[in-house]
Motif scaffolding. Structure first.
Motif, PDB file in Angstrom:
ATOM      1  N   THR A 200       0.837  -1.207   0.000  1.00  0.00           N
ATOM      2  CA  THR A 200       0.000   0.000   0.000  1.00  0.00           C
ATOM      3  C   THR A 200       0.869   1.253   0.000  1.00  0.00           C
ATOM      4  O   THR A 200       0.606   2.220  -0.739  1.00  0.00           O
ATOM      5  CB  THR A 200      -0.927   0.005   1.224  1.00  0.00           C
ATOM      6  OG1 THR A 200      -1.749  -1.159   1.209  1.00  0.00           O
ATOM      7  CG2 THR A 200      -1.816   1.231   1.228  1.00  0.00           C
ATOM      8  N   ASN A 201       1.932   1.266   0.811  1.00  0.00           N
ATOM      9  CA  ASN A 201       2.847   2.419   0.851  1.00  0.00           C
ATOM     10  C   ASN A 201       3.537   2.619  -0.498  1.00  0.00           C
ATOM     11  O   ASN A 201       3.708   3.748  -0.964  1.00  0.00           O
ATOM     12  CB  ASN A 201       3.885   2.219   1.948  1.00  0.00           C
ATOM     13  CG  ASN A 201       3.284   2.283   3.338  1.00  0.00           C
ATOM     14  OD1 ASN A 201       2.177   2.783   3.528  1.00  0.00           O
ATOM     15  ND2 ASN A 201       3.996   1.759   4.315  1.00  0.00           N
ATOM     16  N   ILE A 202       3.939   1.506  -1.120  1.00  0.00           N
ATOM     17  CA  ILE A 202       4.610   1.592  -2.428  1.00  0.00           C
ATOM     18  C   ILE A 202       3.651   2.142  -3.470  1.00  0.00           C
ATOM     19  O   ILE A 202       3.993   3.035  -4.255  1.00  0.00           O
ATOM     20  CB  ILE A 202       5.138   0.208  -2.846  1.00  0.00           C
ATOM     21  CG1 ILE A 202       6.287  -0.216  -1.919  1.00  0.00           C
ATOM     22  CG2 ILE A 202       5.618   0.221  -4.296  1.00  0.00           C
ATOM     23  CD1 ILE A 202       6.735  -1.654  -2.111  1.00  0.00           C
ATOM     24  N   SER A 203       2.414   1.620  -3.485  1.00  0.00           N
ATOM     25  CA  SER A 203       1.421   2.085  -4.448  1.00  0.00           C
ATOM     26  C   SER A 203       1.093   3.564  -4.243  1.00  0.00           C
ATOM     27  O   SER A 203       1.002   4.334  -5.210  1.00  0.00           O
ATOM     28  CB  SER A 203       0.153   1.237  -4.313  1.00  0.00           C
ATOM     29  OG  SER A 203      -0.861   1.724  -5.159  1.00  0.00           O
ATOM     30  N   ASP A 204       0.910   3.975  -2.985  1.00  0.00           N
ATOM     31  CA  ASP A 204       0.620   5.384  -2.691  1.00  0.00           C
ATOM     32  C   ASP A 204       1.749   6.287  -3.178  1.00  0.00           C
ATOM     33  O   ASP A 204       1.503   7.376  -3.709  1.00  0.00           O
ATOM     34  CB  ASP A 204       0.430   5.577  -1.189  1.00  0.00           C
ATOM     35  CG  ASP A 204      -0.887   4.997  -0.689  1.00  0.00           C
ATOM     36  OD1 ASP A 204      -1.748   4.695  -1.520  1.00  0.00           O
ATOM     37  OD2 ASP A 204      -1.024   4.822   0.541  1.00  0.00           O
ATOM     38  N   THR A 205       2.990   5.845  -2.989  1.00  0.00           N
ATOM     39  CA  THR A 205       4.142   6.658  -3.390  1.00  0.00           C
ATOM     40  C   THR A 205       4.227   6.782  -4.910  1.00  0.00           C
ATOM     41  O   THR A 205       4.537   7.863  -5.437  1.00  0.00           O
ATOM     42  CB  THR A 205       5.435   6.044  -2.830  1.00  0.00           C
ATOM     43  OG1 THR A 205       5.335   5.955  -1.403  1.00  0.00           O
ATOM     44  CG2 THR A 205       6.644   6.895  -3.191  1.00  0.00           C
ATOM     45  N   ILE A 206       3.950   5.686  -5.618  1.00  0.00           N
ATOM     46  CA  ILE A 206       3.945   5.744  -7.084  1.00  0.00           C
ATOM     47  C   ILE A 206       2.878   6.722  -7.561  1.00  0.00           C
ATOM     48  O   ILE A 206       3.122   7.571  -8.426  1.00  0.00           O
ATOM     49  CB  ILE A 206       3.696   4.344  -7.686  1.00  0.00           C
ATOM     50  CG1 ILE A 206       4.865   3.406  -7.367  1.00  0.00           C
ATOM     51  CG2 ILE A 206       3.509   4.446  -9.205  1.00  0.00           C
ATOM     52  CD1 ILE A 206       4.621   1.964  -7.781  1.00  0.00           C
TER      53      ILE A 206
END
Length: 788
Positions: free
Chosen positions: A90-96
């Protein structure tokens, strides 16, 4: 530059202020590692980046950095083969997604604002890699709250369907037992609970064999047993197997997704570094706005100029701005004055401003500040008495000064506080002079504070050294904290004693003990202070006169323009009235001529040439326009014939420009150099500039969704950044439309849009008050705004 020197100049405290403006842990990490640059090119780049961030804030009011996370640890674990957790994805997706939104934000800004120049920020966002495929995979697999979705795979969907079926079967059987006639007798409570991941019911100890099955737990008193009845053992076993399948499938899904992250690891790391830098730049720009900072001009000749400097760690309402300059006509500045008068603050201001400028930060000064780059900044400030090393205050200062003298050179800024203090005054003053001479000989830039009278005359005997003092108001017996450059400080002991009521004979006796040269020096300083204050007062009066003259000039220009308009109106009115009178006379004359012709036809002696001459005389009686009136008449005939882009000449200002847009009936918005003005058509003259090509690319700012301003703005379905822009534009339109109250409809949803609208409204200067909508107004999905 040494760490203890940064601490002495309160650089770390300033960084803590800066830290409050970051949007993510990435920005905090950049600030944590922030250190003053010592290369002019690096400082210039850092200042330009801050300036670009400030431009973005000026045009848009914010930088969209929501959703950025520090995912460097997750990337590293994925590359090492560890399976990531759903929240990691979720953190990776939000950052992208945050990176892609920021990229779109900057590119849209560049399209809509032709005058903005942000090449460094544009380069950063161009280097951001979209990674939309990885983001889509994560969004398809993991929910926003970190839950693996059923849609991640068919096997997971099937396993969860089995779990739901078995749970429903078990609950049905157990609830039947709870509703049985003897349940109240045999059960401690009519409730289904879970022990060891299996469904059980609470049975009284005396009836443990009534249901058969397995005992999983008991109460602390031992009177209640949590039993899995025999009738649901098989179903519980099946449920357990289904959950194992679910767990195994989730692990498989997360492992596959982790491999995708590992493949894009380098791109993710690069994006993360860029977002960290953009967050850092945004924080610097926000900090500059908070302290009302300006971008200093950088130079390479070690010159500092901080006009109206305000120390950022002091309360702005209490701080007294000071003017600080060094490195031009003088390289060393010696500040004298009373304790608590502001000497140390002035010293720290010079040091901290230098460090801030070399860190790429704006400075809280007036415009036209200048800064330079030093390889080293040395500071000996405060009481550094060391009990552990058995060093006195004087010894501690001398230890620091010895270290400074070993490394100081022409690329150094040196700050001495109370130089030579802590020992015999005569010896301390002699040491202070010698130390200042040594540092000055190495061409370093030096600022020193002192109490010693001997140093007051130091600047007069040394080239490149200037005196300064902090002002003291004898009437109020308090310092004013103003820095007076060029005036040495004087002793106020006698004046203060008189104000406090010390007998005059004691004061006179003390004055008689003073050396003659000391008295002369004090008198000279008093005279200098008086002249300085007179010059300052004269400068203020001259400044007031200049401002009044400028105001009068503007008023005269406006009055002249109004007079010209009135004059033209009078001309036109007189012309119309004269034409009407002449027309009336013509009609009467024609009637007379007709009568004369009639008489002539009847034989009366009326000559033809007399009739012709009479008609010519009437025609000559028509009013003739002056050249200026002809020009005004010609311009009036050209009204409403200008188009955007067409070049025009404005005689009133003797300047050419071009039409930007039509502002109203017979009025145009005209660009004259750097000024945009609204002028009437009669004030313009056409020139020969060609009209713009139809296929020429033009950017027009859209002021709203419709030219008609409604009393509500519906944001439902809008993207966050677009919604914020819409709100700002709508509020401006609503104020212009005269609305006292409007409605912002944002819906409930996840609450992100509502929160953003609330924060924007709280800061908007046109908003008086806000509240949630009532029961008949949409509730919390609608914000009611009262406008000023």
């Amino acid at each position: 530059m040494q760490e203890d020197m940064l601490r002495t100049l309160e650089y770390q405290k300033m960084k803590q202020q800066l830290m409050t403006h970051v949007a993510s842990d990435l920005g905090k990490d950049n600030i944590h590692h922030l250190f003053p640059h010592t290369d002019l090119a690096d400082v210039q780049l850092a200042q330009e980046e801050t300036g670009e961030g400030e431009q973005v804030l000026r045009f848009r009011g914010h930088v969209p950095l929501g959703g950025v996370h520090d995912i460097r640890e997750e990337i590293k674990r994925a590359q090492l083969g560890s399976v990531l957790d759903p929240q990691d994805f979720t953190n990776i997706s939000d950052t992208i997604r945050a990176g892609n939104q920021l990229k779109a934000f900057i590119e849209q800004l560049l399209e809509e604002e032709e005058e903005i120049s942000i090449p460094h920020l544009h380069t950063y966002v161009l280097d951001l890699i979209p990674l939309t495929k990885l983001e889509a995979s994560i969004r398809r697999t993991i929910s926003e709250n970190g839950h693996v979705l059923d849609s991640a795979s068919e096997a997971l969907r099937a396993a969860r369907h089995q779990i739901s079926t078995f749970e429903a079967t078990i609950r049905t059987k157990l609830e039947q037992m709870l509703r049985s006639k003897d349940a109240e007798t045999k059960l401690s409570d009519r409730v289904v609970t879970i022990r060891n991941e299996r469904y059980v019911i609470p049975v009284k100890q005396a009836y443990r064999n009534a249901f058969g099955g397995i005992v999983h737990d008991q109460s602390s008193s031992g009177q209640t047993l949590f039993i899995e009845p025999q009738s649901v053992v098989t179903a519980n076993n099946q449920l357990r197997e289904a959950r194992m399948k679910e767990k195994q499938e989730i692990e498989r899904i997360l492992r596959v997704l982790t491999e995708e992250v590992a493949v894009e690891g380098e791109h993710l790391s690069s994006n993360t570094d860029i977002l960290a830098q953009l967050d850092f730049i945004s924080a610097k720009a926000l900090y500059a706005r908070k302290i009302r900072g300006v971008q200093p001009q950088l130079n390479d000749h070690r010159y500092l100029y901080f006009p109206q400097a305000r120390h950022p760690l002091l309360n702005e309402s209490d701080v007294v701005p000071i003017d600080l300059e060094i490195g031009g006509d003088f390289h060393s500045l010696v500040i004298t004055g009373p304790n608590t008068g502001g000497k140390t603050v002035a010293l720290k201001t010079v040091g901290l401003f230098t460090l801030m400028a070399q860190s790429g930060l704006f400075l809280p000064t007036a415009e036209k500040a200048e800064a330079t780059v030093f390889t080293n900044v040395f500071a000996d400030i405060g009481d550094e008495q060391s009990i552990e090393q058995s060093l006195s205050t004087f010894s501690s200062h001398m230890t620091n000064i010895i270290t400074i003298l070993q490394d100081v050179d022409d690329q150094s800024l040196v700050l001495f506080d109370e130089l030579g203090a802590g020992t015999d005054p005569a010896e301390g003053a002699a040491l202070a002079v010698s130390i200042l001479d040594k540092v000055h000989a190495r061409d370093a830039r030096t600022v020193a504070t002192t109490h010693y009278t001997e140093l007051k005359g130091y600047a007069y005997n040394r080239s490149g050294v200037m005196n300064a003092s902090v002002e003291f108001d004898v009437d109020t017996l308090s310092p004013t904290y103003r820095l007076l450059t060029g005036v040495p400080g004087r002793s106020n002991a006698f004046a203060i004693s008189r104000r406090l009521g010390l007998p005059e004979n004691i004061i006179e006796a003390a004055e008689s003990e003073m050396a003659a040269d000391t008295k002369q020096a004090e008198q000279m300083i008093t005279s200098l202070e008086a002249r300085y204050q007179e010059a300052e007062q004269a400068q203020e009066e001259a400044e007031d006169t200049r401002r009044q003259a400028e105001k009068l000039h503007r008023e005269l220009d406006r009055a002249f323009a109004e007079l010209q308009d009135q004059k033209q109106s009078i001309y036109e009115e007189a012309e119309a009235k004269a034409k009407a009178e002449v027309e009336k006379a013509k009609q009467e004359a024609e009637a007379i001529v007709a009568d004369l012709r009639h008489l002539q036809q009847e034989g009366h002696a009326v000559k033809e040439h007399e009739l012709i001459e009479a008609r010519k005389g009437l025609e000559k009686a028509s009013p003739q326009l002056t050249k200026k009136q002809e020009r005004v008449k010609r311009k009036a005939q050209q009204a409403n014939s200008y188009e955007p882009g067409e070049e025009v000449f404005v005689p009133r200002f003797n300047q050419s420009g071009h039409v930007v847009e039509t502002s109203g009936k017979d009025e145009y918005s005209v660009q004259l150099g750097i000024m945009k003005m609204t002028l009437k058509a009669v004030e313009l003259e056409k020139t020969s500039r060609p009209k713009p090509e139809k296929n020429e690319k033009r950017f027009t700012r859209v002021s709203g969704r419709s030219s008609h301003v409604k009393p509500e703005l519906d944001l439902r379905g809008e993207r966050y950044e677009i919604a914020m822009t819409e709100v700002e534009k709508y509020l401006d339109q609503a104020v212009l439309a005269g609305y006292g109250r409007v409605h912002i409809i944002h819906g409930k949803g996840t609450g992100a849009l509502r929160k953003g609208v609330k924060e924007l409204l709280a800061k908007h200067p046109s908003v008086k008050n806000t509240r949630d909508g009532g029961m008949n107004e949409g509730g919390i999905g609608n914000t009611v705004v009262e406008l000023k």
